[in-house]
Design a protein around this motif. Structure first.
Motif, PDB file in Angstrom:
ATOM      1  N   TYR A  67      -5.331 -56.398  -4.633  1.00  0.00           N
ATOM      2  CA  TYR A  67      -4.944 -55.069  -4.169  1.00  0.00           C
ATOM      3  C   TYR A  67      -5.448 -54.045  -5.176  1.00  0.00           C
ATOM      4  O   TYR A  67      -4.892 -53.880  -6.249  1.00  0.00           O
ATOM      5  CB  TYR A  67      -3.428 -54.962  -4.012  1.00  0.00           C
ATOM      6  N   THR A  68      -6.499 -53.339  -4.804  1.00  0.00           N
ATOM      7  CA  THR A  68      -7.039 -52.317  -5.699  1.00  0.00           C
ATOM      8  C   THR A  68      -6.290 -50.993  -5.549  1.00  0.00           C
ATOM      9  O   THR A  68      -6.476 -50.090  -6.366  1.00  0.00           O
ATOM     10  CB  THR A  68      -8.541 -52.100  -5.433  1.00  0.00           C
ATOM     11  N   GLU A  69      -5.457 -50.904  -4.508  1.00  0.00           N
ATOM     12  CA  GLU A  69      -4.547 -49.765  -4.340  1.00  0.00           C
ATOM     13  C   GLU A  69      -3.284 -50.241  -3.634  1.00  0.00           C
ATOM     14  O   GLU A  69      -3.357 -50.767  -2.524  1.00  0.00           O
ATOM     15  CB  GLU A  69      -5.188 -48.643  -3.520  1.00  0.00           C
ATOM     16  N   LEU A  70      -2.140 -50.045  -4.274  1.00  0.00           N
ATOM     17  CA  LEU A  70      -0.843 -50.316  -3.646  1.00  0.00           C
ATOM     18  C   LEU A  70       0.100 -49.200  -4.089  1.00  0.00           C
ATOM     19  O   LEU A  70       0.377 -49.061  -5.288  1.00  0.00           O
ATOM     20  CB  LEU A  70      -0.308 -51.686  -4.068  1.00  0.00           C
ATOM     21  N   GLY A  71       0.541 -48.386  -3.140  1.00  0.00           N
ATOM     22  CA  GLY A  71       1.389 -47.265  -3.526  1.00  0.00           C
ATOM     23  C   GLY A  71       2.371 -46.866  -2.452  1.00  0.00           C
ATOM     24  O   GLY A  71       2.174 -47.141  -1.265  1.00  0.00           O
ATOM     25  N   TYR A  72       3.465 -46.220  -2.895  1.00  0.00           N
ATOM     26  CA  TYR A  72       4.471 -45.667  -1.983  1.00  0.00           C
ATOM     27  C   TYR A  72       4.633 -44.192  -2.306  1.00  0.00           C
ATOM     28  O   TYR A  72       4.839 -43.808  -3.458  1.00  0.00           O
ATOM     29  CB  TYR A  72       5.800 -46.410  -2.131  1.00  0.00           C
ATOM     30  N   LEU A  73       4.515 -43.350  -1.284  1.00  0.00           N
ATOM     31  CA  LEU A  73       4.536 -41.902  -1.444  1.00  0.00           C
ATOM     32  C   LEU A  73       5.966 -41.370  -1.476  1.00  0.00           C
ATOM     33  O   LEU A  73       6.757 -41.645  -0.573  1.00  0.00           O
ATOM     34  CB  LEU A  73       3.765 -41.255  -0.299  1.00  0.00           C
ATOM     35  N   SER A  74       6.275 -40.606  -2.518  1.00  0.00           N
ATOM     36  CA  SER A  74       7.544 -39.879  -2.591  1.00  0.00           C
ATOM     37  C   SER A  74       7.242 -38.421  -2.887  1.00  0.00           C
ATOM     38  O   SER A  74       6.624 -38.100  -3.917  1.00  0.00           O
ATOM     39  CB  SER A  74       8.459 -40.451  -3.677  1.00  0.00           C
ATOM     40  N   ALA A  75       7.673 -37.528  -1.998  1.00  0.00           N
ATOM     41  CA  ALA A  75       7.411 -36.091  -2.163  1.00  0.00           C
ATOM     42  C   ALA A  75       8.416 -35.429  -3.084  1.00  0.00           C
ATOM     43  O   ALA A  75       8.334 -34.211  -3.319  1.00  0.00           O
ATOM     44  CB  ALA A  75       7.420 -35.412  -0.801  1.00  0.00           C
ATOM     45  N   SER A  76       9.333 -36.187  -3.631  1.00  0.00           N
ATOM     46  CA  SER A  76      10.362 -35.626  -4.508  1.00  0.00           C
ATOM     47  C   SER A  76       9.722 -34.884  -5.681  1.00  0.00           C
ATOM     48  O   SER A  76       8.840 -35.407  -6.354  1.00  0.00           O
ATOM     49  CB  SER A  76      11.259 -36.747  -5.032  1.00  0.00           C
ATOM     50  N   GLY A  77      10.187 -33.649  -5.911  1.00  0.00           N
ATOM     51  CA  GLY A  77       9.654 -32.834  -6.996  1.00  0.00           C
ATOM     52  C   GLY A  77       8.536 -31.917  -6.561  1.00  0.00           C
ATOM     53  O   GLY A  77       8.101 -31.064  -7.346  1.00  0.00           O
ATOM     54  N   TYR A  78       8.036 -32.075  -5.321  1.00  0.00           N
ATOM     55  CA  TYR A  78       6.953 -31.233  -4.832  1.00  0.00           C
ATOM     56  C   TYR A  78       7.404 -30.266  -3.745  1.00  0.00           C
ATOM     57  O   TYR A  78       6.689 -29.317  -3.423  1.00  0.00           O
ATOM     58  CB  TYR A  78       5.797 -32.093  -4.334  1.00  0.00           C
TER      59      TYR A  78
END
Length: 540
Positions: free
Chosen positions: A447-458
């Motif tokens: 997995y060259t990219e594994l992420g979970y998006l959180s908009a907290s703080g934006y």
């Protein structure tokens, strides 16, 4: 007295004669009955269905045939297609019987241990046709369909009859099937249905054996110990947090024709510094989409990648998401075209540095294109194409991306964009299983990219990412740790590189409303909840 005695004797003789006569009559009657029965049975019609599915004789129900009513030939042909005007139904109502398999050999009934069936390569399509007879008293309407009823559907779809089938007629029914992409024996059961109700006796079966493609059959497995890494945008500015999280890999992206600069250093210097800090380096090597049709494209790009390998890169991802038109020129997207680049690059990289791992470009996980054409390709079909074109022999590990999760990594349903779990791209574990099985378990995922998006703080989230609206930093941290644990325990994943460590751009990152900062584990306030959850795993 003498006369009386004589009469008695005569009566006894007559009684004996009478008894013998009656006995002879009974024996004669029995013999006559037996002969009549034998003659009747020898002339009675029998419908016999034979073949690998069954061996059975169906005796007719005794029916007194009515006096035939003359029917014009034209009317008979239109009102009762394929039927004889003198046909006597064997059963009242709806009834069918299998007659023959007309296509692949070796098809059998479920439970038939000897019916191994025809052999097909993974993903191979074939059409199975059966002949079925109407032995009932009612005509089958055109609303009759061949429906899947049990076993493995093999991607087959129901099919309607082209015309009515009168009593006594036969019909050939077909279904297009696809061999599963996993070695094994599969049985697919189908039947004729009307309004969802099955016509008795119409059940048919296809039994097949699948085998892996030649490109995988003789391929030696490659396996490695699970490791964790992170994609960085600010060079090695967060080494402490990365070490806390148990990361041993650092990833950067380099673009063909552009001078690489990360924290003021060129790529060779960055690789040396990362090694000095105890990190392995993964370089995602990519170029502009338009160049893929230029003369000498594969050779020029491969020579460039060989230079990165010679500079000490521990792994190179050959391109990025080539199933999308933004990364590979629209109209020319093709697993075969990419395999040409991959195999050319593999040879060049290994010549420059035998120790550099070659990672195939991760496709974008998607079902958007509903197929695979020059304009775009769904990831599952993309991987099938790589297998078919022999890409497995030109990679050490299979590149993968997963950035659209909004549930626990082990979940299979419940994603806001796909509550019923219809597509793997929204779910980490189903996607991992699919990719791993595509290559018969002989190539682990990287997995060259594994992420979970959180908009907290934006304070806001781009419209195209609304499915992530309820993900908190705590959920992000927990899910990243769970994904790493699943990867470690399953053995399907060689490495997991978190997207990302330290991006700060949000909404304007070189493309329309790209929320890169929301994926970063270093949150806007400087905290790193994921560093703590990952640390708790105790990765070596």
């Amino acid at each position: 007295m003498a006369k009386l005695e004589l009469i008695r004797r005569l009566l006894r003789v007559l009684s004996s004669i009478t008894a013998v006569t009656l006995l002879l009559l009974l024996v004669s009657a029995a013999l006559l009955f037996w002969q009549l029965r034998q003659t009747s049975e020898s002339h009675a019609p029998v419908l016999q269905a034979t073949g690998p599915r069954w061996q059975v004789q169906i005796p007719p129900t005794p029916v007194i045939a009515p006096t035939p009513v003359p029917v014009p030939a034209s009317a008979a042909a239109s009102d009762r297609p394929g039927a004889s005007p003198t046909f006597v139904p064997l059963y009242p109502g709806m009834r069918a019987v299998w007659v023959a398999d007309l296509t692949a050999d070796g098809f059998g009934v479920e439970g038939d241990a000897d019916g191994i069936g025809s052999t097909f390569v993974w993903g191979e399509t074939f059409t199975q046709t059966w002949r079925i007879a109407n032995i009932g008293a009612e005509t089958w309407p055109t609303s009759t369909r061949l429906s899947f009823v049990r076993g493995h559907a093999l991607v087959g779809k129901p099919a309607l009859l082209a015309e009515e089938v009168a009593p006594g007629a036969t019909v050939d029914v077909s279904v297009r099937l696809v061999a599963p992409r996993k070695t094994g024996r599969y049985v697919s059961g189908w039947a004729l249905t009307i309004g969802g109700a099955r016509i008795p006796g119409s059940d048919v079966w296809a039994a097949i054996q699948t085998t892996e493609p030649a490109s995988l059959a003789n391929l030696a497995p490659i396996r490695g110990k699970f490791e964790l890494g992170g994609h960085v945008s600010q060079g090695l500015a967060h080494v402490t947090q990365m070490r806390q999280a148990g990361m041993t890999w650092v990833k950067v992206q380099a673009r063909y024709g552009e001078a690489w600069s990360g924290a003021g250093a060129d790529l060779r210097a960055f690789i040396s510094e990362a090694h000095a800090q105890g990190f392995k380096v993964l370089v995602s090597a990519v170029g502009p989409a338009a160049m893929v049709t230029e003369s000498g494209f594969s050779r020029r790009v491969s020579d460039w990648m060989a230079g990165i390998a010679a500079a000490g890169a521990d792994a190179i991802e050959v391109w990025n998401e080539p199933n999308l038109p933004r990364e590979w020129r629209e109209g020319y997207i093709s697993p075969r075209a990419y395999t040409n680049l991959l195999c050319t690059a593999y040879s060049a990289i290994k010549r420059a540095n035998r120790g550099t791992l070659v990672i195939s470009a991760a496709p974008a996980p998607t079902g958007y294109f509903n197929g695979c054409t020059g304009k775009g390709c769904d990831d599952a079909l993309w991987l099938e194409g790589l297998v078919a074109t022999g890409a497995a022999g030109c990679l050490d590990y299979l590149g993968a991306h997963h950035n659209a999760g909004a549930t626990s990594p082990s979940a299979r349903t419940g994603h806001p964009a796909d509550p019923e779990g219809k597509h793997h791209s929204w779910y980490f574990l189903p996607q991992t299983e699919l990719y791993y099985e595509q290559f018969a378990g002989k190539r682990q995922l990287f997995y060259t990219e594994l992420g979970y998006l959180s908009a907290s703080g934006y304070g806001w989230i781009p419209e195209g990412f609304s499915w992530a609206g309820n993900i908190s930093p705590a959920m992000q941290a927990a899910w990243l740790a769970e994904a790493a644990e699943l990867s470690l325990d399953s053995g399907m994943v060689r490495a997991l590189v978190i997207w990302n460590v330290d991006a700060t751009c949000y909404g304007d990152c070189g493309s329309a409303e790209d929320p890169q900062g929301g994926y970063a584990i270093i949150r806007p306030d400087g905290a790193c909840p994921a560093c703590e959850t990952l640390e708790a795993l105790g990765l070596p």
